[in-house]
Write an enzyme that holds these catalytic residues in place. Structure first.
Site, PDB file in Angstrom:
ATOM      1  N   HIS A  34       0.836  -1.205   0.000  1.00  0.00           N
ATOM      2  CA  HIS A  34       0.000   0.000   0.000  1.00  0.00           C
ATOM      3  C   HIS A  34       0.873   1.258   0.000  1.00  0.00           C
ATOM      4  O   HIS A  34       0.622   2.203  -0.767  1.00  0.00           O
ATOM      5  CB  HIS A  34      -0.911  -0.028   1.228  1.00  0.00           C
ATOM      6  CG  HIS A  34      -1.717   1.211   1.428  1.00  0.00           C
ATOM      7  ND1 HIS A  34      -3.017   1.344   0.973  1.00  0.00           N
ATOM      8  CD2 HIS A  34      -1.416   2.383   2.050  1.00  0.00           C
ATOM      9  CE1 HIS A  34      -3.470   2.547   1.299  1.00  0.00           C
ATOM     10  NE2 HIS A  34      -2.522   3.192   1.962  1.00  0.00           N
ATOM     11  N   GLU A  35       1.906   1.265   0.830  1.00  0.00           N
ATOM     12  CA  GLU A  35       2.779   2.447   0.914  1.00  0.00           C
ATOM     13  C   GLU A  35       3.608   2.616  -0.359  1.00  0.00           C
ATOM     14  O   GLU A  35       3.806   3.737  -0.830  1.00  0.00           O
ATOM     15  CB  GLU A  35       3.691   2.349   2.137  1.00  0.00           C
ATOM     16  CG  GLU A  35       2.964   2.232   3.471  1.00  0.00           C
ATOM     17  CD  GLU A  35       1.982   3.358   3.717  1.00  0.00           C
ATOM     18  OE1 GLU A  35       2.171   4.464   3.160  1.00  0.00           O
ATOM     19  OE2 GLU A  35       1.002   3.142   4.453  1.00  0.00           O
ATOM     20  N   HIS A  56       1.559   4.283  -2.972  1.00  0.00           N
ATOM     21  CA  HIS A  56       1.501   5.742  -2.825  1.00  0.00           C
ATOM     22  C   HIS A  56       2.666   6.400  -3.569  1.00  0.00           C
ATOM     23  O   HIS A  56       2.492   7.416  -4.248  1.00  0.00           O
ATOM     24  CB  HIS A  56       1.570   6.132  -1.345  1.00  0.00           C
ATOM     25  CG  HIS A  56       0.238   6.142  -0.653  1.00  0.00           C
ATOM     26  ND1 HIS A  56      -0.832   6.872  -1.111  1.00  0.00           N
ATOM     27  CD2 HIS A  56      -0.181   5.519   0.490  1.00  0.00           C
ATOM     28  CE1 HIS A  56      -1.861   6.698  -0.292  1.00  0.00           C
ATOM     29  NE2 HIS A  56      -1.493   5.882   0.675  1.00  0.00           N
TER      30      HIS A  56
END
Length: 296
Positions: free
Chosen positions: A153-154, A157
């Site tokens: 998820h990071e 980003h």
């Protein structure tokens, strides 16, 4: 998670206030204001002035974001060329593997910081100068599959360029913050005696710039919530949907174990959908994130 947005907005407000104070002091000392002509506001000049100040503040915040995060959170960067513990090396390898899968040509810095909270964040001015940091609480609470989902998820980003688009949005908001705070400050200064006008103008600029910056963060938070769904989908593409959903469910289980006040502070997730505080939440409701991801 919420740290990325928190540091960016905090830095932006501090930078914008600093620029505003310096410029206002200069105008008081010199008696010259860039956007005033014959005692009246030139709106075109003020708008140009506001855009220069606003985007300068946003770009400076972006440039400082990685350094600020390291200092405030005490992040210890893990150098893959130095001796690391098995757990630390596994985290670095996971981030690098996910980054390559996301098409990143420069590997993010990977760091760990001491905190009991379950948290992780990605920040940095560019894809080439990014940071992924995880808390010790997350590593101790989540299993390997959930950790991989969070890291994916990071990394998503970073791959999506969310910090850059956030900066452009913040620059626009800053422009209007500077613009309207100075219009109101000018109007307020005309309500007092002439010898008090410079002081009232200076104080009003600072007060209204701070107020409008806080209100402007509502727009940034709304955009952040929108981008979280994209990062969830990106994380699912990188690590697999099952791992991403599992990570969100683990986070939800953690949230349910803490009381409401801790929950609001640690995850910035507001359960009461009728509360106006939800406007300042950087992340959408976890149930909604899980529902959308499972429907993907």
């Amino acid at each position: 998670m919420a740290r990325r947005i928190f540091f960016f907005i905090l830095t932006n407000i501090m930078v914008l206030l600093t620029i505003g104070i310096v410029l206002s002091l200069l105008s008081v000392l010199t008696g010259f204001e860039w956007y005033l002509a014959d005692g009246q506001i030139n709106l075109v000049s003020l708008l140009i002035f506001s855009a220069v100040v606003g985007f300068t503040g946003a770009l400076m915040s972006l440039a400082m974001s990685r350094w600020m995060a390291k200092k405030m959170m005490g992040v210890r960067v893990l150098d893959p060329d130095q001796p690391l513990s098995p757990r630390e090396r596994k985290i670095v390898e996971k981030v690098h593997r996910l980054s390559r899968a996301a098409g990143l040509t420069h590997m993010p810095e990977v760091g760990i910081y001491q905190s009991p909270e379950v948290n992780a964040f990605a920040t940095g001015p560019t894809k080439k100068r990014s940071l992924v940091a995880v808390s010790t609480g997350l590593l101790e609470t989540m299993d390997d599959e959930a950790v991989e989902g969070v890291l994916a998820h990071e990394v998503a980003h970073i791959a999506n360029g969310d910090m850059v688009t956030m900066t452009l949005l913040q620059g626009v908001i800053n422009t209007f913050v500077v613009f309207f705070s100075r219009i109101i400050a000018f109007a307020a200064s005309r309500l007092v005696k002439e010898d008090l006008q410079p002081i009232v103008h200076f104080v009003a600029i600072i007060v209204f710039q701070l107020l409008f910056s806080i209100l402007g963060s509502i727009v940034v938070m709304a955009y952040s919530r929108h981008r979280e769904f994209h990062a969830d989908r990106g994380g699912a593409d990188l690590a697999g949907k099952d791992k991403m959903v599992h990570a969100l469910r683990c986070l939800k289980a953690y949230v349910n174990r803490v009381d409401n006040s801790q929950q609001a502070l640690q995850t910035l997730k507001i359960n009461n959908q009728r509360s106006w505080f939800k406007l300042f939440a950087s992340h959408p409701d976890l149930d909604e994130r899980i529902r959308r991801l499972e429907a993907k």
